[in-house]
Design a protein around this motif. Structure first.
Motif, PDB file in Angstrom:
ATOM      1  N   GLY A   1      -2.689   5.783   5.335  1.00 13.88           N
ATOM      2  CA  GLY A   1      -3.230   6.845   6.182  1.00 13.88           C
ATOM      3  C   GLY A   1      -4.744   6.880   6.156  1.00 13.88           C
ATOM      4  O   GLY A   1      -5.395   7.053   7.181  1.00 13.88           O
ATOM      5  N   ARG A   2      -5.321   6.702   4.984  1.00 19.54           N
ATOM      6  CA  ARG A   2      -6.776   6.707   4.849  1.00 19.54           C
ATOM      7  C   ARG A   2      -7.375   5.517   5.605  1.00 19.54           C
ATOM      8  O   ARG A   2      -8.388   5.664   6.303  1.00 19.54           O
ATOM      9  N   ARG A   3      -6.758   4.358   5.486  1.00 29.09           N
ATOM     10  CA  ARG A   3      -7.257   3.176   6.195  1.00 29.09           C
ATOM     11  C   ARG A   3      -7.170   3.369   7.708  1.00 29.09           C
ATOM     12  O   ARG A   3      -8.049   2.931   8.448  1.00 29.09           O
ATOM     13  N   ARG A   4      -6.069   3.974   8.141  1.00 30.89           N
ATOM     14  CA  ARG A   4      -5.898   4.221   9.568  1.00 30.89           C
ATOM     15  C   ARG A   4      -7.028   5.120  10.081  1.00 30.89           C
ATOM     16  O   ARG A   4      -7.605   4.851  11.126  1.00 30.89           O
TER      17      ARG A   4
ATOM     18  N   GLY B   1     -12.130   5.826  12.952  1.00 27.51           N
ATOM     19  CA  GLY B   1     -13.520   6.263  12.919  1.00 27.51           C
ATOM     20  C   GLY B   1     -14.462   5.133  13.288  1.00 27.51           C
ATOM     21  O   GLY B   1     -15.407   5.323  14.052  1.00 27.51           O
ATOM     22  N   LEU B   2     -14.214   3.947  12.739  1.00 26.14           N
ATOM     23  CA  LEU B   2     -15.025   2.775  13.049  1.00 26.14           C
ATOM     24  C   LEU B   2     -14.899   2.414  14.529  1.00 26.14           C
ATOM     25  O   LEU B   2     -15.901   2.105  15.193  1.00 26.14           O
ATOM     26  N   GLU B   3     -13.688   2.460  15.075  1.00 27.29           N
ATOM     27  CA  GLU B   3     -13.491   2.177  16.498  1.00 27.29           C
ATOM     28  C   GLU B   3     -14.247   3.184  17.364  1.00 27.29           C
ATOM     29  O   GLU B   3     -14.851   2.812  18.364  1.00 27.29           O
TER      30      GLU B   3
ATOM     31  N   ASP C   1       0.836  -1.197   0.000  1.00 27.89           N
ATOM     32  CA  ASP C   1       0.000   0.000   0.000  1.00 27.89           C
ATOM     33  C   ASP C   1       0.873   1.250   0.000  1.00 27.89           C
ATOM     34  O   ASP C   1       1.923   1.288   0.647  1.00 27.89           O
ATOM     35  N   THR C   2       0.421   2.237  -0.674  1.00 27.61           N
ATOM     36  CA  THR C   2       1.132   3.510  -0.655  1.00 27.61           C
ATOM     37  C   THR C   2       0.820   4.215   0.653  1.00 27.61           C
ATOM     38  O   THR C   2      -0.188   3.920   1.302  1.00 27.61           O
ATOM     39  N   PRO C   3       1.663   5.152   1.095  1.00 29.18           N
ATOM     40  CA  PRO C   3       1.393   5.863   2.352  1.00 29.18           C
ATOM     41  C   PRO C   3       0.028   6.549   2.353  1.00 29.18           C
ATOM     42  O   PRO C   3      -0.621   6.636   3.387  1.00 29.18           O
TER      43      PRO C   3
END
Length: 173
Positions: A9-12, A17-19, A3-5
């Motif tokens: 970052g978007r996944r993080r 947000g989900l947490e 994955d690109t940075p």
């Protein structure tokens, strides 16, 4: 290919947000479970004699919102909350119920020692508290001008939060 940075970052952020949503849902579920026995709708009758000897009834507050607060002298959280309840009582109608905290003389001494002046009903046996479904303190209700419970909370409540609920009960009536 990794994955690109930018994607990492978007996944993080999506994961955080989900947490946060899950934590909020768990919090709301616990709050609902704790309040499950507390009355809602029309407030039950509540009357007695205040520490100063004057009779009082919840119906005396008809036509205006009132904060009904159940507390105890032995409750640590209640002790933290009491200054806010005292402050609110200077601006809004407040009726408090001291649950299983001794007799009227014991409560008068407690109130004097702490410089509290808000109205207190003595509930030595817990019978008044049981009418409202209060099994643990602190427990707070905002009753609107028509005698209906608009807000209820078990556990610590901030002074500004209680003021906002009183204002909302007044504005929405």
């Amino acid at each position: 290919m990794s994955d690109t940075p930018k994607h990492t970052g978007r996944r993080r952020w999506l994961r955080r947000g989900l947490e946060l949503i899950i934590i909020l849902l768990v919090f709301l579920a616990i709050k609902a479970w704790l309040q499950r026995d507390m009355v809602s709708g029309e407030a039950p009758p509540l009357q007695g004699v205040l520490l100063d000897g004057s009779p009082v009834s919840l119906s005396d507050y008809q036509g205006q919102p009132v904060l009904v607060h159940f507390w105890a002298t032995w409750c640590g959280i209640c002790r933290v909350e009491q200054p806010a309840i005292e402050s609110i009582s200077q601006d809004w109608p407040v009726l408090t119920v001291a649950m299983q905290s001794g007799n009227a003389q014991t409560l008068r001494e407690y109130m004097q020692e702490n410089d509290y002046t808000h109205p207190v009903l003595v509930d030595e046996t817990g019978a008044l508290s049981a009418r409202f479904g209060v099994g643990a303190v602190p427990a707070t209700f905002v009753v609107n001008a028509d005698g209906e419970v608009r807000f209820r909370q078990r556990g610590f409540a901030t002074g500004w939060g209680l003021r906002a609920r009183l204002w909302a009960a007044d504005a929405l009536n």
